[in-house]
Design a protein around this motif. Structure first.
Motif, short mmCIF file in Angstrom:
data_model
loop_
_atom_site.label_atom_id
_atom_site.label_comp_id
_atom_site.label_asym_id
_atom_site.label_seq_id
_atom_site.Cartn_x
_atom_site.Cartn_y
_atom_site.Cartn_z
N GLY A 49 84.23 19.81 148.45
CA GLY A 49 84.05 18.60 149.29
C GLY A 49 84.78 18.66 151.01
N VAL A 50 86.15 19.37 150.39
CA VAL A 50 87.08 19.12 151.87
C VAL A 50 86.29 20.86 152.49
N THR A 51 85.97 20.62 154.09
CA THR A 51 85.78 21.51 154.22
C THR A 51 86.52 21.89 155.35
N GLU A 52 87.62 21.11 155.56
CA GLU A 52 88.59 22.22 156.55
C GLU A 52 90.25 21.78 156.25
N ILE A 53 90.78 23.06 156.57
CA ILE A 53 92.24 23.27 156.15
C ILE A 53 92.86 23.39 157.13
N ASP A 71 84.51 25.69 147.41
CA ASP A 71 83.00 26.22 148.30
C ASP A 71 82.93 25.39 148.96
N GLY A 72 82.89 25.65 150.80
CA GLY A 72 82.53 24.67 151.40
C GLY A 72 83.59 24.71 152.47
N VAL A 73 84.31 25.32 152.65
CA VAL A 73 85.12 25.84 153.36
C VAL A 73 85.15 26.75 153.91
N THR A 74 84.63 26.47 155.84
CA THR A 74 84.55 28.06 156.59
C THR A 74 85.06 28.65 157.13
N GLU A 75 86.81 27.43 157.11
CA GLU A 75 87.21 28.31 157.90
C GLU A 75 89.01 28.07 157.04
N ILE A 76 90.22 29.25 157.08
CA ILE A 76 91.36 28.10 157.09
C ILE A 76 92.28 28.48 158.53
N GLU A 77 92.79 27.71 159.12
CA GLU A 77 93.23 28.09 159.85
C GLU A 77 94.86 28.39 160.48
N GLN A 78 94.88 29.14 161.11
CA GLN A 78 96.29 29.54 161.12
C GLN A 78 97.54 28.87 160.59
N CYS A 79 98.95 29.90 160.49
CA CYS A 79 99.18 29.23 160.21
C CYS A 79 99.86 28.38 158.76
N ALA A 80 98.66 28.11 158.05
CA ALA A 80 97.79 28.08 156.60
C ALA A 80 98.94 27.19 156.05
N PHE A 81 99.55 28.61 154.93
CA PHE A 81 100.07 28.79 154.77
C PHE A 81 101.74 29.77 154.48
N GLU A 82 101.74 30.01 156.39
CA GLU A 82 103.24 30.10 156.69
C GLU A 82 104.12 30.43 155.95
N TYR A 83 105.13 30.51 155.30
CA TYR A 83 106.69 31.21 154.74
C TYR A 83 106.14 29.93 153.33
N CYS A 84 104.60 30.82 153.02
CA CYS A 84 104.92 30.18 151.67
C CYS A 84 105.35 31.46 150.20
N LYS A 85 106.35 31.64 150.02
CA LYS A 85 106.90 32.37 149.60
C LYS A 85 106.67 32.94 148.38
N SER A 86 106.50 31.56 147.90
CA SER A 86 106.47 31.89 145.77
C SER A 86 104.77 31.90 145.79
N PRO A 93 87.07 30.94 148.54
CA PRO A 93 85.00 31.18 148.23
C PRO A 93 84.73 32.47 149.86
N ALA A 94 83.13 32.53 149.52
CA ALA A 94 82.47 33.42 150.04
C ALA A 94 82.11 32.90 151.00
N SER A 95 82.05 30.77 151.29
CA SER A 95 82.03 31.03 152.24
C SER A 95 83.13 30.59 153.32
N VAL A 96 84.14 30.89 153.28
CA VAL A 96 85.11 31.46 154.30
C VAL A 96 84.89 32.37 155.54
N THR A 97 84.68 32.00 156.32
CA THR A 97 84.07 33.49 157.17
C THR A 97 85.41 33.63 158.49
N SER A 98 86.01 32.98 158.47
CA SER A 98 87.34 32.63 159.72
C SER A 98 88.57 33.04 158.90
N ILE A 99 89.62 33.58 159.53
CA ILE A 99 90.72 33.35 158.99
C ILE A 99 91.33 33.77 160.44
N PRO A 100 92.20 33.45 160.67
CA PRO A 100 92.75 33.75 162.37
C PRO A 100 93.68 34.91 162.48
N ASP A 101 94.32 35.23 161.81
CA ASP A 101 95.20 36.55 161.71
C ASP A 101 96.76 36.23 160.57
#
Length: 267
Positions: A49-53, A71-86, A93-101
C-alpha cells in the motif's frame, strides 16, 4: 508521528532503542527524513500500500541490515538509504522505474546486494552503479495502457442580450398657488335725522394680483354727519319743546276751567 489521516509517517523517534519496527497498514507515504538517524533499527517492515518513499527517508540508519520495498512503489527518491552502511539486502519490485542517482544507496559498501527481476529497472540500476544484483524472477512485461479520451467539442452559444438602460424621469409639477388678496373697502355713512339710522355699505373689490404690492395701511372708515341735518335736528328739538310747553299750558288751563265750572256747580 503521523498525519491526521494516518496515511503518512512523518517521523520516527530517533532515540528509541527498539531494533525492529513495522509500519502500520494504511500508510501510503514515508515522508522526508522520517527514519533519519534511527541507529537502533536493524529491520523495518514496509506494508503493501505504500507508494512513496521520500527524500532521505532512511538516511543514516546505520544498523539497518535488510529491507523489502513493496510492489506499488514507483520511485525511490534521492538519498533514501544514504549512509546505511550495514544494509546488505534490498528487494526492489518491478514497479520501481526511477532511482535518481548513486546517492540513494551507500554504494561504497561492497556488501550491498539488490534483489530484483531480470530485465527490470532495478537490474539496470545495479549494473550502472556496480552493485551486486540477484534475480528473483523474470519481470513481466510492463504494459502501458493509454486511454484515449475523446471529448466531444461542445459549442456553447451565448445569446448576448443588451438591455438598454431605462431612464425614469420623474417630473413633479407643483401647482401654482395663486393667492388673490381680497381687499375690502368699508365706507360707513351715518345720517342722523330725528331717527338715527346707520347705513353701512360694503363693496368687496377682488383684484387678482400676481405681484404682492407693499403693505398699504388703509385709514379707517370716516363717518360724515351733515351740518344741515344737525341744525335741523336742533330746530326740531326746540319746536318739540315749545309744543310740549304749550301742551302743558293748555292742560293746566283746561284743568283750571274745569275746576271753576265744578266749583260754581257746587255753589
Amino acid at each position: 508521528m503521523f498525519n491526521k489521516k494516518k496515511t503518512t509517517i512523518i517521523h520516527y523517534p530517533a532515540g528509541k532503542k527498539e531494533t525492529s519496527y513495522t509500519i502500520p497498514k494504511g500508510v501510503t507515504k514515508i515522508d522526508t527524513y522520517a527514519f533519519e538517524y534511527c541507529t537502533s533499527l536493524t529491520e523495518i517492515v514496509i506494508p503493501d500500500g505504500v507508494t512513496e518513499i521520500g527524500y532521505g527517508a532512511f538516511s543514516r540508519c546505520t544498523s539497518l541490515t535488510e529491507i523489502v520495498i513493496p510492489d506499488g512503489v514507483t520511485e525511490i527518491e534521492q538519498c533514501a538509504f544514504e549512509y546505511c552502511k550495514s544494509l546488505t539486502k534490498i528487494v526492489i519490485p518491478a514497479s520501481v522505474t526511477s532511482i535518481p542517482d548513486s546517492f540513494s544507496f551507500d554504494t561504497g559498501s561492497s556488501n550491498l546486494t539488490i534483489y530484483g527481476y531480470t530485465g527490470s529497472y532495478a537490474e539496470t540500476y545495479a549494473k550502472n552503479y556496480k552493485i551486486n544484483f540477484v534475480s528473483i524472477g523474470t519481470a513481466a512485461p510492463v504494459t502501458t495502457t493509454t486511454e484515449a479520451t475523446t471529448t466531444p467539442s461542445s459549442t456553447t452559444t451565448k445569446a448576448a442580450t443588451t438591455t438598454p438602460p431605462t431612464t425614469t424621469t420623474a417630473t413633479t409639477t407643483a401647482p401654482t398657488a395663486a393667492t388673490t388678496p381680497e381687499s375690502i373697502t368699508t365706507e360707513a355713512v351715518t345720517t342722523t335725522p330725528l331717527t338715527a339710522e346707520a347705513t353701512t355699505t360694503t363693496s368687496p373689490t377682488a383684484e387678482a394680483t400676481t405681484t404682492v404690492p407693499p403693505t398699504t395701511t388703509t385709514p379707517p372708515a370716516t363717518t360724515a354727519a351733515s351740518t344741515d341735518d344737525i341744525d335741523g335736528s336742533k330746530n326740531n328739538d326746540k319746536n318739540m319743546s315749545i309744543g310740549v310747553i304749550l301742551l302743558v299750558i293748555l292742560v293746566i288751563a283746561a284743568a283750571a276751567v274745569s275746576g271753576i265750572i265744578i266749583y260754581k256747580r257746587k255753589k
